[in-house]
Design a protein around this motif. Structure first.
Motif, short mmCIF file in Angstrom:
data_model
loop_
_atom_site.label_atom_id
_atom_site.label_comp_id
_atom_site.label_asym_id
_atom_site.label_seq_id
_atom_site.Cartn_x
_atom_site.Cartn_y
_atom_site.Cartn_z
N ILE A 244 0.84 -1.20 0.00
CA ILE A 244 0.00 0.00 0.00
C ILE A 244 0.87 1.25 0.00
N MET A 245 1.88 1.27 0.87
CA MET A 245 2.71 2.46 0.99
C MET A 245 3.58 2.68 -0.25
N ALA A 246 3.79 1.62 -1.01
CA ALA A 246 4.58 1.76 -2.24
C ALA A 246 3.75 2.29 -3.40
N THR A 247 2.42 2.28 -3.25
CA THR A 247 1.57 2.64 -4.38
C THR A 247 0.66 3.83 -4.13
N THR A 248 0.42 4.19 -2.87
CA THR A 248 -0.49 5.30 -2.58
C THR A 248 -0.08 5.94 -1.26
N ARG A 249 -0.80 6.96 -0.85
CA ARG A 249 -0.49 7.65 0.40
C ARG A 249 -1.77 7.80 1.23
N PRO A 250 -2.09 6.78 2.01
CA PRO A 250 -3.28 6.87 2.86
C PRO A 250 -3.11 7.94 3.93
N SER A 251 -4.21 8.44 4.44
CA SER A 251 -4.13 9.37 5.57
C SER A 251 -4.03 8.64 6.89
N LEU A 252 -4.22 7.34 6.84
CA LEU A 252 -4.14 6.50 8.04
C LEU A 252 -3.98 5.06 7.59
N LEU A 253 -3.12 4.31 8.27
CA LEU A 253 -2.96 2.89 7.99
C LEU A 253 -2.53 2.21 9.28
N GLU A 254 -3.49 1.51 9.90
CA GLU A 254 -3.30 0.94 11.23
C GLU A 254 -3.50 -0.57 11.21
N LEU A 255 -2.78 -1.25 12.10
CA LEU A 255 -2.87 -2.70 12.19
C LEU A 255 -3.24 -3.12 13.61
N MET A 256 -4.09 -4.14 13.72
CA MET A 256 -4.38 -4.78 15.00
C MET A 256 -4.30 -6.29 14.81
N ASP A 257 -3.54 -6.97 15.66
CA ASP A 257 -3.47 -8.42 15.54
C ASP A 257 -4.63 -9.08 16.29
N ARG A 258 -4.70 -10.40 16.20
CA ARG A 258 -5.83 -11.14 16.76
C ARG A 258 -5.98 -10.90 18.27
N ALA A 259 -4.87 -10.93 18.99
CA ALA A 259 -4.95 -10.74 20.44
C ALA A 259 -5.53 -9.38 20.78
N THR A 260 -5.15 -8.37 20.02
CA THR A 260 -5.66 -7.02 20.26
C THR A 260 -7.14 -6.93 19.92
N VAL A 261 -7.52 -7.48 18.77
CA VAL A 261 -8.92 -7.44 18.35
C VAL A 261 -9.81 -8.15 19.37
N ARG A 262 -9.35 -9.29 19.86
CA ARG A 262 -10.14 -10.02 20.84
C ARG A 262 -10.27 -9.24 22.14
N ALA A 263 -9.22 -8.54 22.52
CA ALA A 263 -9.29 -7.72 23.73
C ALA A 263 -10.27 -6.57 23.55
N VAL A 264 -10.23 -5.92 22.39
CA VAL A 264 -11.16 -4.82 22.11
C VAL A 264 -12.59 -5.32 22.09
N GLU A 265 -12.81 -6.46 21.45
CA GLU A 265 -14.16 -7.02 21.37
C GLU A 265 -14.69 -7.40 22.75
#
Length: 460
Positions: A244-265
């Motif tokens: 993505i970063m090699a082809t465009t310029r997002p205003s935001l690009l964030e990652l959450m792994d499974r452990a984080t998603v489960r904690a948030v949920e």
């Protein structure tokens, strides 16, 4: 510090400050000992001072210099590296009474603010003039501008708009001897002399106390389009980020792994996919046709990298709900147990390797690590969750923390992307800077703070 020296310090401070600005109550001192980095060492301060003006900050530093007492500047206390932790018997200098937006110039597109003003208040004052203050750390609602400046804080939008330092035009700072300096100005660029503004930004109160900042404002961007993609592996998500970063310029690009998603949920029940290995959140705020094209391009990259689910939304409320899930990452992980929050960055091309290394460390150290962060600029926050009452778990957690930092360095990365060195990362700094870099840092510190009174034990 002896009782007699502490009492002498109180007398001198009360002689130059109004009564309400000098606090000696033990409970209040206890509450101002440390920031949010529970692992970082902290002493018990001898006194808390709450100046309301630059001249009062000058008075404090003159007393500190005369009595050879260390001074630790403090904002809202939301730091994550121990940078605001007190020194035994020293002065904690709270800047939270200096909390005004002094000026917003709509045509000049800048704001002049005091260090105790909250990031949220600056955004609000800018919005009243149809403008926008871009830096947005996850703590934007409760962190102070002074703290943001001290650590050169980043945030979700920094992938496109830069970190705090990129939004600073000029500063006023009080040096250790009580003298005042001004750096930069109100112009959008200057090449007059050394870049002293950038020297103070990120110095964590070790070179001077920032008492005023002139901040760059921007036009408000158009409503954003938000993309959500789910991935079967962390590495495939990392590959999507680099592409993505090699082809465009997002205003935001964030990652959450499974452990984080489960904690948030578990924390907020938002209907997130808790089975995927990782979720990516991306945004384009280009607006119109260009925004639609950018989002479509990011969706295509995610699908090519193996995403199992990709969706887009132009609905502002829905997009903000997804952003709230990301902002809840750390508070949600805190609900799972004691946490040790890391803050490392690597070159974009090495993100997949960093994510793979974190997975290996979690397995070999038998700890839960929730990884989230600003994937678009390679800045990740692996968060180690453990039982603080289990001594063996605490040892494993600390070992995992150290190994993550070492893995980032081995990949050509940094020990801290936006939280600062503070006390927590100080032991690793020379491994990144080298002996020559450390010598230069110490020379600058000695020139501006020859007695070593400003936030000793932090950074260098």
């Amino acid at each position: 510090m002896s009782t007699s020296r502490t009492e002498a310090l109180w007398r001198e401070l009360k002689a130059v400050l109004p009564p309400e600005a000098v606090v000696t109550d033990a409970d209040v001192l206890e509450s101002h000992r440390r920031d949010q980095a529970e692992w970082a060492p902290a002493g018990m301060p001898g006194v808390l001072v709450r100046p309301a003006s630059t001249s009062e900050v000058q008075a404090v530093l003159r007393v500190a210099t005369a009595l050879r007492v260390p001074v630790v500047a403090r904002g809202a206390g939301s730091g994550l590296s121990g940078g605001a932790n007190a020194v035994e018997g020293g002065i904690v200098l709270s800047l939270m009474r200096m909390n005004r937006v002094l000026e917003v110039d709509r045509r000049g597109m800048f704001a002049v603010v005091q260090p105790g003003v909250l990031n949220a208040a600056v955004k609000s004052a800018a919005a009243e003039q149809g403008l926008w203050y871009a830096p947005d750390p996850a703590s934007w609602e409760f962190s102070s501008i002074g703290g943001n400046l001290a650590t050169n804080a980043g945030g979700l939008c920094c992938v496109k708009y830069g970190v705090t330092g990129d939004a600073v035009l000029g500063l006023e700072a009080v040096l250790a001897d009580g003298s005042v300096v001004r750096t930069g100005g109100r112009t959008m660029k200057t090449s007059a002399g050394y870049g002293l503004t950038r020297l103070f930004v990120g110095s964590e109160g070790t070179l001077g106390i920032i008492t005023e900042a002139t901040l760059k404002l921007r036009p408000r961007p158009p409503p954003a389009t938000t993309l959500l993609a789910a991935f079967p592996t962390l590495v495939s998500a990392g590959i999507a980020v680099t592409d993505i970063m090699a082809t465009t310029r997002p205003s935001l690009l964030e990652l959450m792994d499974r452990a984080t998603v489960r904690a948030v949920e578990a924390h907020a029940a938002m209907g997130l996919d808790v089975e995927s290995a990782a979720l990516l959140l991306a945004r384009s705020d280009a607006g119109g046709k260009q925004g639609a094209e950018e989002t479509a391009a990011m969706a295509a990259v995610c699908e090519a990298a193996g995403a199992t689910f990709v969706t887009q939304s132009t609905d502002e409320a829905e997009g903000e709900l997804l952003m709230q899930a990301r902002r809840l990452a750390y508070p949600a992980l805190e609900k799972q147990g004691a946490t040790l929050l890391d803050d490392v960055g690597v070159p974009l091309s090495r993100i997949p390797e960093l994510l793979a290394a974190i997975e290996r460390i979690a397995t070999t150290r038998a700890v839960l690590i929730g990884t989230f962060g600003h994937a678009g600029d390679g800045n990740m926050h692996p968060t180690i969750v453990f039982d603080r009452d289990d001594a063996h778990a605490s040892v494993r957690a600390r070992a995992a923390f150290d190994e993550i930092v070492e893995a980032a360095l081995a990949l050509g990365g940094t020990i801290t992307g936006e939280h600062g060195v503070g006390a927590l990362k100080q032991p690793f700094l020379e491994a990144q800077l080298g002996a020559g870099g450390m010598h230069l840092h110490r020379s600058i510190k000695a020139a501006l703070d020859p007695l070593g009174l400003l936030n000793p034990g932090k950074v260098v």
